[in-house]
Design a protein around this motif. Structure first.
Motif, PDB file in Angstrom:
ATOM      1  N   GLU A  37       0.657  -1.210  -0.029  1.00 50.39           N
ATOM      2  CA  GLU A  37       0.123  -0.074  -0.016  1.00 50.39           C
ATOM      3  C   GLU A  37       0.773   1.344  -0.008  1.00 50.39           C
ATOM      4  OE1 GLU A  37      -3.039   0.019   2.861  1.00 50.39           O
ATOM      5  OE2 GLU A  37      -3.393  -2.188   2.427  1.00 50.39           O
ATOM      6  N   GLU A  38       1.893   1.424   0.850  1.00 53.02           N
ATOM      7  CA  GLU A  38       2.663   2.834   1.105  1.00 53.02           C
ATOM      8  C   GLU A  38       3.449   2.914  -0.191  1.00 53.02           C
ATOM      9  OE1 GLU A  38       5.964   5.158   1.732  1.00 53.02           O
ATOM     10  OE2 GLU A  38       6.241   3.023   2.017  1.00 53.02           O
ATOM     11  N   PRO A  39       4.104   1.965  -0.896  1.00 55.24           N
ATOM     12  CA  PRO A  39       4.879   2.167  -2.284  1.00 55.24           C
ATOM     13  C   PRO A  39       3.735   2.516  -3.178  1.00 55.24           C
ATOM     14  CG  PRO A  39       5.627   0.256  -1.096  1.00 55.24           C
ATOM     15  CD  PRO A  39       4.380   0.626  -0.158  1.00 55.24           C
ATOM     16  N   ALA A  40       2.638   1.797  -3.018  1.00 55.69           N
ATOM     17  CA  ALA A  40       1.552   1.999  -4.430  1.00 55.69           C
ATOM     18  C   ALA A  40       1.186   3.823  -4.069  1.00 55.69           C
ATOM     19  CB  ALA A  40       0.475   1.179  -4.261  1.00 55.69           C
ATOM     20  N   GLU A  41       1.056   4.047  -3.088  1.00 55.02           N
ATOM     21  CA  GLU A  41       0.587   5.499  -2.910  1.00 55.02           C
ATOM     22  C   GLU A  41       1.682   6.642  -3.314  1.00 55.02           C
ATOM     23  OE1 GLU A  41      -2.561   6.515  -2.127  1.00 55.02           O
ATOM     24  OE2 GLU A  41      -3.021   4.332  -1.906  1.00 55.02           O
ATOM     25  N   ARG A  42       2.994   6.121  -3.379  1.00 59.76           N
ATOM     26  CA  ARG A  42       3.987   7.052  -3.711  1.00 59.76           C
ATOM     27  C   ARG A  42       3.905   6.976  -5.048  1.00 59.76           C
ATOM     28  NH1 ARG A  42       7.726   4.562   0.148  1.00 59.76           N
ATOM     29  NH2 ARG A  42       8.854   3.774  -1.653  1.00 59.76           N
TER      30      ARG A  42
END
Length: 128
Positions: free
Chosen positions: A49-54
């Motif tokens: 999730e976190e890398p996808a948001e970036r």
């Protein structure tokens, strides 16, 4: 001996009318957003999730609109997904470097490192 050409060449465009022209930077932005979109799809499928948001934030910056995200799953194994993500991040890194986009270059290099580490871990787990 030779008669001069009196008509316009068929290869000459009429003042470029009707033909869209993009700058090199615009073309690179389109290409980079495409690589990042493919990387986003794989990253979403991996559940990161976190890398996808970036990644999504950078696509929005390049395109001027947030990316369309879907829950379509490829059914590929984790190993194959990490390999694909590593390759896509590498492509994004090359384009980001050519257009001097440090933010995306750092993001792509970080994703390459993360996916390489995940692949190493999967190999170690598989070896035992």
């Amino acid at each position: 001996m030779y008669e001069p050409i009196r008509t316009k060449s068929v290869h000459t465009m009429a003042d470029g009318a009707g033909f869209p022209h993009r700058t090199r930077d615009e073309e690179l932005d389109i290409q980079l957003a495409g690589h990042l979109s493919a990387l986003l799809a794989v990253t979403d499928e991996l559940g990161l999730e976190e890398p996808a948001e970036r990644i999504a934030a950078q696509i929005a910056r390049l395109r001027g609109t947030p990316p369309v995200r879907h829950a379509g799953l490829s059914g590929a194994g984790t190993d194959a997904l990490h390999r694909r993500a590593h390759s896509l991040a590498g492509r994004a890194l090359v384009v980001a470097a050519s257009r001097a986009d440090t933010t995306v270059a750092v993001l792509a290099a970080g994703r390459m490192d993360a996916h390489a580490a995940a692949l190493d871990e999967l190999r170690l787990v598989g070896a035992h």
